[in-house]
Design an enzyme around this catalytic site. Structure first.
Site, PDB file in Angstrom:
ATOM      1  CD  GLU A 209    -120.632 118.951 -61.386  1.00  0.00           C
ATOM      2  OE1 GLU A 209    -121.947 120.064 -60.606  1.00  0.00           O
ATOM      3  OE2 GLU A 209    -121.438 117.711 -60.713  1.00  0.00           O
ATOM      4  CE  LYS A 211    -119.694 108.595 -63.506  1.00  0.00           C
ATOM      5  NZ  LYS A 211    -119.977 107.867 -62.415  1.00  0.00           N
ATOM      6  NE  ARG A 216    -127.286 110.603 -59.763  1.00  0.00           N
ATOM      7  CZ  ARG A 216    -128.048 110.614 -60.758  1.00  0.00           C
ATOM      8  NH1 ARG A 216    -127.418 109.594 -62.040  1.00  0.00           N
ATOM      9  NH2 ARG A 216    -128.566 111.514 -60.968  1.00  0.00           N
ATOM     10  NE  ARG A 231    -128.364 104.548 -62.280  1.00  0.00           N
ATOM     11  CZ  ARG A 231    -127.041 104.617 -62.817  1.00  0.00           C
ATOM     12  NH1 ARG A 231    -126.729 105.756 -62.034  1.00  0.00           N
ATOM     13  NH2 ARG A 231    -127.643 105.993 -64.086  1.00  0.00           N
ATOM     14  CD  GLU A 260    -121.831 107.893 -58.216  1.00  0.00           C
ATOM     15  OE1 GLU A 260    -121.051 107.293 -58.187  1.00  0.00           O
ATOM     16  OE2 GLU A 260    -123.513 109.424 -58.646  1.00  0.00           O
ATOM     17  CG  PHE A 295    -123.913 115.117 -58.196  1.00  0.00           C
ATOM     18  CD1 PHE A 295    -125.588 115.006 -59.389  1.00  0.00           C
ATOM     19  CD2 PHE A 295    -122.851 114.064 -58.103  1.00  0.00           C
ATOM     20  CE1 PHE A 295    -125.979 113.855 -59.772  1.00  0.00           C
ATOM     21  CE2 PHE A 295    -124.079 112.146 -58.108  1.00  0.00           C
ATOM     22  CZ  PHE A 295    -125.048 112.987 -58.735  1.00  0.00           C
ATOM     23  NE  ARG A 366    -128.132 107.448 -71.295  1.00  0.00           N
ATOM     24  CZ  ARG A 366    -127.616 106.588 -70.070  1.00  0.00           C
ATOM     25  NH1 ARG A 366    -126.526 106.895 -69.983  1.00  0.00           N
ATOM     26  NH2 ARG A 366    -128.106 105.844 -69.109  1.00  0.00           N
ATOM     27  CE  LYS A 372    -121.664 107.492 -68.810  1.00  0.00           C
ATOM     28  NZ  LYS A 372    -122.136 106.394 -68.560  1.00  0.00           N
TER      29      LYS A 372
END
Length: 527
Positions: A209, A211, A216, A231, A260, A295, A366, A372
């Protein structure tokens, strides 16, 4: 409970690098709290009072001298009550009332308790008592499953509220915590890969996708009621009417979307990140409009999706988001993925995200299922101090002291930050004016030629690489660092770690160090 017990526990946490020892200390403390003390105590431990920003600065607190209590008598409840009164004060004469409240609190605290209170009120509490450690301690104190406590904290977005439920509620009540449309959810986070091929090797068949270099957003809709969160779960609904309008246009009644937002120029190309953040922080709509790209989807019309694989979530997202779906390609072909990544760069975006199709939505975590890939090295670091400028910048705070997170205390104070360089590059006059006002309010002391500040401001820094150095405890220094923009949408807990930077060194951060200049040009000698 005495506030002094909080102080004693934090001192014990600070004195050890052992995670198990930290958990032991904090679990014992949490176990002794009365029900009404739980949420305030968690706020004290994380330097995040449940009342939010108290509106008092370091200079005001530093002048509250005089005599202090000889022995601890101040309670957790009394501190919490004072904090509540501080945020409630307003109108004519409020400054006098706030001063009286602070003077009374200082007089009732011992000298060491007052110093801790200053650090809590200014947010400068570096104890290693990070949320992950507190969650483990909470599970032990409540005799609850750690995964259940962690999930409840992520889905509620409130560790204090979760702590109160775990310690005073039933197992069933804790397990019942789930997604609620209208209540922010801790967002899933991404790790980094050097290349698209490397990311595909890790993720397998994936959604590749665009970036975006934006902010966010998490969008909740229940009927016509819409809430938009950052975020960090700050509610910014009133600032983004165009996103609210988009949410209301979607073919659903209830939905939680992750995405985003950024602003576009007249040609449809992305504007600089600073433009998006300036508009994102505005109280009312302006000429620069924000457009959302979604997304992920966490809930739709009574169906929770976070435990379903990304492949299933994408099917629903395509149906719901329509034209607001972020550009994406599902593939396991490295050539096709690289071609798509080049298209993203050509369109003016940062790079791509590579997301494994089998992965659930890991709120607040995470991992390696989201990766990314960006061709330019950029890192989110924390500002530790700012030096005054010279020449035409003499009236401004200019040269930034940059720190990386050190969660385990491997190179400094546990839970703190390790300085990795300085920069004044990339700062426009607008940013200089903003940061001068911003950091003046965040001052906690002095550094040579400037001020030390509360380490809660995240700045995105572009670098050419890193180099070994004996100048800093972490053994690494930035090369040609320049400011891309401030990330008001991110918290210091999301900043990049010292280990991430050290991994860029030849050999992964092992070997001898050399003392290199931290910046090829010192601002004070630059025309």
């Amino acid at each position: 409970m005495l506030f002094g017990d909080i102080e004693t526990a934090l001192a014990a946490v600070t004195s050890t690098r052992s995670r198990l020892a930290k958990v032991d200390v904090l679990a014992a403390l949490l176990h002794e709290l009365e029900p009404g003390e739980i949420e305030p105590a968690v706020g004290f431990l994380t330097a995040a009072p449940r009342q939010g920003r108290l509106g008092v600065g370091w200079r005001t607190l530093a002048t509250r001298g005089g005599s202090h209590a000889p022995v601890p008598t101040l309670t957790v409840g009394e501190v919490d009550e004072t904090f509540s009164r501080l945020v409630e004060v307003g109108g004519p004469g409020s400054a006098t009332v706030r001063t009286a409240l602070l003077d009374d609190l200082a007089a009732r605290a011992t000298e060491s308790e007052w110093q801790l209170l200053i650090r809590i009120m200014t947010g400068e509490l570096r104890t290693g008592a990070l949320e992950g450690v507190l969650v483990d301690a909470l599970a032990r104190a409540a005799d609850r499953d750690g995964a259940a406590v962690r999930r409840a904290a992520m889905l509620s977005g409130d560790l204090g509220e979760t702590a109160a439920l775990a310690l005073t509620g039933s197992i069933d009540e804790l397990a019942a915590v789930g997604l609620v449309v209208g209540r922010g959810v801790q967002p899933m986070l991404a790790s980094t890969a050097a290349t698209v091929s490397e990311a595909l090797d890790a993720a397998g068949r994936a959604s590749v996708e665009y970036k975006l270099d934006g902010a966010r957003v998490q969008v909740h809709r229940h009927g016509d009621e819409v809430r938009v969160y950052t975020r960090t779960l700050a509610d910014v609904t009133h600032r983004v009417p165009e996103i609210v309008e988009v949410a209301r246009s979607l073919p659903v009644d209830d939905v939680i979307l992750d995405g985003e937002t950024l602003s576009l120029d007249d040609d449809g190309a992305p504007r600089p990140f600073q433009d998006t953040m300036a508009r994102f922080g505005a109280e009312t709509a302006r000429e620069i409009a924000l457009r959302p790209w979604f997304f992920d989807i966490l809930h739709v019309d009574g169906r929770d999706l976070i435990d379903e694989p990304l492949a299933a979530r994408i099917d629903e997202l395509d149906r719901v988001a329509g034209e607001y779906r972020i550009p994406a390609l599902v593939t396991d072909d490295p050539v096709a993925a690289e071609t798509f990544a080049q298209a993203a760069l050509h369109a003016g975006h940062e790079g791509v995200m590579v997301k494994g199709l089998d992965a659930a939505y890991s709120a607040g975590r995470r991992g390696k299922s989201w990766l990314k890939v960006k061709p330019v090295h950029t890192f989110e670091l924390v500002v530790l101090g700012v030096e005054r400028g010279s020449g035409r910048r003499a009236e401004w705070l200019s040269n930034l002291h940059l720190g990386a997170r050190d969660p385990d205390g491997s190179f400094g104070e546990p839970g703190g930050f390790v300085m990795v360089g300085k920069t004044f590059k990339g700062l426009t006059d607008q940013l200089l004016r903003w940061q001068t006002a911003h950091f003046a309010e965040r001052a906690t002391g002095e550094v040579p030629g400037g001020i030390r500040v509360v380490p809660d401001t995240v700045v995105e820094i572009a670098i050419d690489g890193v180099q070994r150095s004996v100048r800093y405890p972490g053994g690494v220094a930035l090369r040609f660092a320049r400011v891309k923009g401030y990330r008001s949408d991110k918290s210091a807990a999301e900043a990049d770690t010292i280990e991430t930077l050290r991994a860029m060194l030849p050999g992964g951060g092992v070997g001898s160090s050399v003392d290199e200049p931290e910046n090829p040009l010192d601002e004070r000698t630059t025309p």
